[in-house]
Design a protein around this motif. Structure first.
Motif, PDB file in Angstrom:
ATOM      1  N   ALA A  42       0.684 -51.601 -41.420  1.00  0.00           N
ATOM      2  CA  ALA A  42       0.140 -53.049 -41.538  1.00  0.00           C
ATOM      3  C   ALA A  42      -1.513 -52.993 -41.781  1.00  0.00           C
ATOM      4  CB  ALA A  42       0.473 -53.680 -40.372  1.00  0.00           C
ATOM      5  N   GLY A  43      -2.083 -52.102 -41.521  1.00  0.00           N
ATOM      6  CA  GLY A  43      -3.505 -51.958 -41.876  1.00  0.00           C
ATOM      7  C   GLY A  43      -4.146 -50.860 -41.094  1.00  0.00           C
ATOM      8  N   VAL A  44      -5.616 -50.935 -40.766  1.00  0.00           N
ATOM      9  CA  VAL A  44      -6.057 -49.698 -40.167  1.00  0.00           C
ATOM     10  C   VAL A  44      -6.082 -49.483 -38.728  1.00  0.00           C
ATOM     11  CG1 VAL A  44      -8.620 -48.663 -39.687  1.00  0.00           C
ATOM     12  CG2 VAL A  44      -8.253 -49.723 -41.909  1.00  0.00           C
ATOM     13  N   VAL A  45      -5.524 -48.509 -38.343  1.00  0.00           N
ATOM     14  CA  VAL A  45      -5.034 -48.237 -36.744  1.00  0.00           C
ATOM     15  C   VAL A  45      -6.162 -47.482 -36.064  1.00  0.00           C
ATOM     16  CG1 VAL A  45      -3.244 -47.077 -35.427  1.00  0.00           C
ATOM     17  CG2 VAL A  45      -2.693 -48.604 -37.277  1.00  0.00           C
ATOM     18  N   PRO A  46      -6.683 -47.804 -35.005  1.00  0.00           N
ATOM     19  CA  PRO A  46      -7.590 -46.786 -34.382  1.00  0.00           C
ATOM     20  C   PRO A  46      -6.729 -46.196 -33.367  1.00  0.00           C
ATOM     21  CG  PRO A  46      -8.334 -49.377 -34.134  1.00  0.00           C
ATOM     22  CD  PRO A  46      -6.807 -49.405 -35.041  1.00  0.00           C
ATOM     23  N   GLY A  47      -7.011 -44.801 -33.481  1.00  0.00           N
ATOM     24  CA  GLY A  47      -6.232 -44.032 -32.339  1.00  0.00           C
ATOM     25  C   GLY A  47      -7.346 -43.112 -31.701  1.00  0.00           C
ATOM     26  N   TYR A  48      -7.139 -42.692 -30.420  1.00  0.00           N
ATOM     27  CA  TYR A  48      -8.125 -42.026 -29.881  1.00  0.00           C
ATOM     28  C   TYR A  48      -7.413 -40.530 -29.252  1.00  0.00           C
ATOM     29  CZ  TYR A  48      -7.136 -42.595 -24.785  1.00  0.00           C
ATOM     30  OH  TYR A  48      -6.724 -42.457 -23.431  1.00  0.00           O
ATOM     31  N   ILE A  49      -8.269 -39.680 -28.914  1.00  0.00           N
ATOM     32  CA  ILE A  49      -8.004 -38.553 -28.118  1.00  0.00           C
ATOM     33  C   ILE A  49      -9.274 -38.387 -27.220  1.00  0.00           C
ATOM     34  CG2 ILE A  49      -7.567 -35.990 -27.893  1.00  0.00           C
ATOM     35  CD1 ILE A  49      -6.355 -36.097 -30.695  1.00  0.00           C
ATOM     36  N   GLY A  50      -8.990 -38.001 -25.892  1.00  0.00           N
ATOM     37  CA  GLY A  50     -10.056 -37.576 -25.005  1.00  0.00           C
ATOM     38  C   GLY A  50     -10.228 -36.162 -24.796  1.00  0.00           C
ATOM     39  N   PHE A  51     -11.571 -35.867 -24.498  1.00  0.00           N
ATOM     40  CA  PHE A  51     -11.961 -34.559 -24.362  1.00  0.00           C
ATOM     41  C   PHE A  51     -12.729 -34.344 -23.128  1.00  0.00           C
ATOM     42  CE2 PHE A  51     -11.139 -35.090 -28.817  1.00  0.00           C
ATOM     43  CZ  PHE A  51     -10.367 -34.026 -29.210  1.00  0.00           C
ATOM     44  N   ASP A  52     -12.391 -33.892 -22.252  1.00  0.00           N
ATOM     45  CA  ASP A  52     -13.188 -33.727 -20.917  1.00  0.00           C
ATOM     46  C   ASP A  52     -14.357 -32.644 -21.117  1.00  0.00           C
ATOM     47  OD1 ASP A  52     -12.072 -35.797 -19.388  1.00  0.00           O
ATOM     48  OD2 ASP A  52     -10.924 -34.609 -18.146  1.00  0.00           O
ATOM     49  N   LEU A 109      -6.999 -35.985 -35.568  1.00  0.00           N
ATOM     50  CA  LEU A 109      -8.047 -37.012 -35.789  1.00  0.00           C
ATOM     51  C   LEU A 109      -8.320 -37.296 -37.390  1.00  0.00           C
ATOM     52  CD1 LEU A 109     -10.134 -37.010 -32.478  1.00  0.00           C
ATOM     53  CD2 LEU A 109      -8.320 -38.581 -33.302  1.00  0.00           C
ATOM     54  N   ARG A 110      -8.746 -35.747 -37.838  1.00  0.00           N
ATOM     55  CA  ARG A 110      -9.191 -35.829 -39.601  1.00  0.00           C
ATOM     56  C   ARG A 110      -8.242 -36.303 -40.130  1.00  0.00           C
ATOM     57  NH1 ARG A 110     -12.757 -32.679 -42.427  1.00  0.00           N
ATOM     58  NH2 ARG A 110     -11.844 -31.880 -44.607  1.00  0.00           N
ATOM     59  N   TRP A 111      -6.676 -36.016 -40.017  1.00  0.00           N
ATOM     60  CA  TRP A 111      -5.786 -36.528 -41.052  1.00  0.00           C
ATOM     61  C   TRP A 111      -5.621 -38.092 -40.734  1.00  0.00           C
ATOM     62  CZ3 TRP A 111      -4.229 -34.350 -45.244  1.00  0.00           C
ATOM     63  CH2 TRP A 111      -3.932 -33.060 -45.205  1.00  0.00           C
ATOM     64  N   LEU A 112      -6.056 -38.577 -39.512  1.00  0.00           N
ATOM     65  CA  LEU A 112      -5.785 -40.033 -39.133  1.00  0.00           C
ATOM     66  C   LEU A 112      -6.761 -40.608 -39.970  1.00  0.00           C
ATOM     67  CD1 LEU A 112      -4.559 -42.143 -37.389  1.00  0.00           C
ATOM     68  CD2 LEU A 112      -6.480 -41.992 -35.800  1.00  0.00           C
ATOM     69  N   GLN A 113      -7.994 -40.184 -40.222  1.00  0.00           N
ATOM     70  CA  GLN A 113      -9.169 -40.727 -41.233  1.00  0.00           C
ATOM     71  C   GLN A 113      -8.657 -40.451 -42.593  1.00  0.00           C
ATOM     72  OE1 GLN A 113     -13.373 -39.165 -40.516  1.00  0.00           O
ATOM     73  NE2 GLN A 113     -13.779 -41.448 -40.621  1.00  0.00           N
ATOM     74  N   LYS A 114      -8.434 -39.492 -42.782  1.00  0.00           N
ATOM     75  CA  LYS A 114      -7.860 -39.302 -44.258  1.00  0.00           C
ATOM     76  C   LYS A 114      -7.121 -40.076 -44.850  1.00  0.00           C
ATOM     77  CE  LYS A 114      -8.104 -34.985 -45.873  1.00  0.00           C
ATOM     78  NZ  LYS A 114      -8.635 -34.818 -46.994  1.00  0.00           N
ATOM     79  N   THR A 115      -6.108 -40.628 -43.918  1.00  0.00           N
ATOM     80  CA  THR A 115      -5.081 -41.441 -44.255  1.00  0.00           C
ATOM     81  C   THR A 115      -5.402 -42.703 -44.084  1.00  0.00           C
ATOM     82  OG1 THR A 115      -3.903 -40.996 -42.107  1.00  0.00           O
ATOM     83  CG2 THR A 115      -3.229 -39.395 -44.193  1.00  0.00           C
ATOM     84  N   GLY A 116      -6.543 -43.348 -43.938  1.00  0.00           N
ATOM     85  CA  GLY A 116      -7.118 -44.288 -44.000  1.00  0.00           C
ATOM     86  C   GLY A 116      -7.211 -45.029 -42.663  1.00  0.00           C
ATOM     87  N   HIS A 117      -7.095 -44.367 -41.589  1.00  0.00           N
ATOM     88  CA  HIS A 117      -7.252 -44.896 -40.046  1.00  0.00           C
ATOM     89  C   HIS A 117      -8.427 -44.600 -39.610  1.00  0.00           C
ATOM     90  CE1 HIS A 117      -3.366 -46.672 -40.908  1.00  0.00           C
ATOM     91  NE2 HIS A 117      -2.848 -45.595 -41.286  1.00  0.00           N
ATOM     92  N   GLN A 118      -8.804 -45.039 -38.236  1.00  0.00           N
ATOM     93  CA  GLN A 118      -9.889 -45.009 -37.531  1.00  0.00           C
ATOM     94  C   GLN A 118      -9.697 -43.848 -36.272  1.00  0.00           C
ATOM     95  OE1 GLN A 118     -11.674 -48.190 -35.259  1.00  0.00           O
ATOM     96  NE2 GLN A 118     -13.599 -47.721 -36.098  1.00  0.00           N
ATOM     97  N   PRO A 119     -10.316 -42.828 -36.528  1.00  0.00           N
ATOM     98  CA  PRO A 119     -10.218 -41.791 -35.304  1.00  0.00           C
ATOM     99  C   PRO A 119     -11.470 -42.211 -34.197  1.00  0.00           C
ATOM    100  CG  PRO A 119     -11.185 -40.865 -37.129  1.00  0.00           C
ATOM    101  CD  PRO A 119     -11.234 -42.207 -37.464  1.00  0.00           C
ATOM    102  N   ILE A 120     -10.996 -42.379 -32.964  1.00  0.00           N
ATOM    103  CA  ILE A 120     -11.999 -42.573 -31.800  1.00  0.00           C
ATOM    104  C   ILE A 120     -11.955 -41.289 -31.092  1.00  0.00           C
ATOM    105  CG2 ILE A 120     -12.475 -43.857 -29.823  1.00  0.00           C
ATOM    106  CD1 ILE A 120     -11.052 -46.062 -30.802  1.00  0.00           C
ATOM    107  N   THR A 121     -13.183 -40.520 -31.004  1.00  0.00           N
ATOM    108  CA  THR A 121     -13.233 -39.423 -29.933  1.00  0.00           C
ATOM    109  C   THR A 121     -14.079 -39.940 -28.811  1.00  0.00           C
ATOM    110  OG1 THR A 121     -13.828 -38.289 -32.020  1.00  0.00           O
ATOM    111  CG2 THR A 121     -14.325 -37.002 -30.135  1.00  0.00           C
TER     112      THR A 121
END
Length: 418
Positions: A34-44, A61-73
């Protein structure tokens, strides 16, 4: 995974072996379409660098961005003050705010190699710190507004907590709060940035589900969770851990040559799987290389080592590492890219023991281990067997470069500083 995804991201994740479980495959797939999906992973921020065990998450996260979506670190500046109890036998040591900030500064260095934070594209990555909202929480308001949504009975049933209690090991109230804070992170990221999915290792399943439930209860938003398998090598070892300790991602904690060598030493059975997870080679090519046997598989291991090292440290570092390996292993030379210990003349004095050099160069953790290496005929000095654990090395010898070896695959150089 029985569901057949239509989105590029989920298709890549399925084909390359990234998926352990997902809270709703179809719902997540439809959101991705449906559109750009922001997704996150937390790193302590428990150390100054992440290690190879975190690389599967970074590649996701790299593949998320390469397929058009937004990684949140998400840097865990706040949650690190508590410590994740998941599948641990004891409580993590508490770090000071200064130590946490120092660790975050070290960890940040890695992500720029994999993820684009600088473009003007709609899927430009974000790097955030959960201390921004966790440090400002009012305890009584948090208990009233957030704490009431959590069932202690349910939290006790999560495997990460249950396994600790089953072993009759203490779980502090401080640690017990961690899963509430992680759930709150997902809520805040959804509220502030429209984040729709949290990724993590399969040990984070309970924490991820908590965040989804909380966000549904408070905001009535539909969000998702996707976990990766907890990786072990084919011989049962935890990914990223070796006899020498963690395989760090920061170059100042594990040199590009040592990093390259880790991947070159991959066991035959893991080559195809690691090519899919840690490189961007086409899946068919990964399968072809992974199926090679005999001496041919060594060429596949070099391709793996070069591809993974290029992503993290750059093509020049990978080329230099391979050249050094050929110099050391095929020609019996020294190699320019080996880890190097530089000593001052004052440190050497009238002489320094070879046991101390082995320890300080990182080839052994303790003097006892270094002596055992010598006794077992596993140590060499300039490619000659080292038999005398009492040998002293003087400054004159170190004026030229000395090569130390532990076994056939681990080497280091020792020399006087200029």
């Amino acid at each position: 995974m029985t569901y057949t995804p239509k989105s590029d991201f989920l298709t890549v994740m399925r084909d390359r072996g990234f998926i352990a479980d997902c809270t709703d495959y179809q719902g997540f797939d439809e959101a991705l379409l449906a559109g750009v999906v922001p997704g996150y992973i937390g790193f302590d921020a428990t150390a100054k660098s992440l290690h190879v065990g975190s690389l599967i998450q970074i590649m996701m996260l790299r593949w998320l961005q390469k397929t058009g979506h937004q990684p949140i670190t998400l840097m865990g500046g706040g949650t690190t003050k508590v410590g994740d109890p998941s599948f641990r036998a004891d409580e993590r040591p508490l770090l000071t705010p200064a130590q946490i900030d120092d660790n975050i500064a070290g960890i940040r260095q890695v992500f720029a190699a994999y993820i684009d934070y600088d473009s003007d594209a709609p899927n430009r990555a974000l790097m955030l710190n959960n201390d921004e909202w966790l440090d400002k929480l009012n305890y009584l308001e948090f208990l009233r507004d957030i704490g009431r949504h959590f069932s202690v009975n349910r939290m006790l049933s999560f495997e990460s907590v249950k396994s600790r209690l089953d072993r009759e090991q203490s779980l502090s109230f401080l640690e017990f709060n961690y899963m509430i804070l992680q759930a709150y992170d997902f809520l805040e990221l959804n509220r502030r940035y429209g984040c729709l999915v949290q990724f993590g290792g399969s040990d984070q399943w309970g924490n991820i589900v908590n965040g989804i439930d909380l966000t549904r209860r408070v905001l009535d938003h539909e969000i998702y969770g996707l976990t990766t398998p907890l990786l072990t090598t084919s011989d049962g070892k935890k990914m990223g851990k070796t006899a020498d300790g963690a395989v760090w991602l920061n170059a100042d904690m594990k040199s590009p040559y040592e990093f390259w060598q880790f991947w070159r030493n991959t066991t035959d059975a893991d080559v195809g799987r690691f090519l899919k997870l840690y490189t961007e080679l086409p899946v068919d090519e990964c399968d072809r290389l992974g199926a090679l046997g005999g001496s041919e598989v060594n060429a596949a291991k070099i391709i793996l080592a070069n591809a993974v090292t290029t992503l993290l440290h750059g093509a020049d570092a990978a080329t230099a590492a391979e050249a050094t390996a050929r110099e050391v292993f095929e020609k019996g030379g020294v190699g320019d890219d080996l880890p190097t210990l530089e000593l001052t003349a004052a440190e050497v004095g009238d002489g320094i023991s070879v046991v101390q050099l082995i320890v300080r160069s990182g080839l052994a953790k303790t003097g006892k281990e270094a002596k055992r290496l010598i006794v077992d005929n596993g140590a060499r000095l300039d490619d000659a067997p080292l038999t005398d654990a009492g040998l002293m090395i003087d400054a004159g010898t170190l004026a030229g470069t000395v090569k130390l070896s532990a076994g056939k695959k681990r080497h280091a150089l020792v020399k006087l500083a200029d």
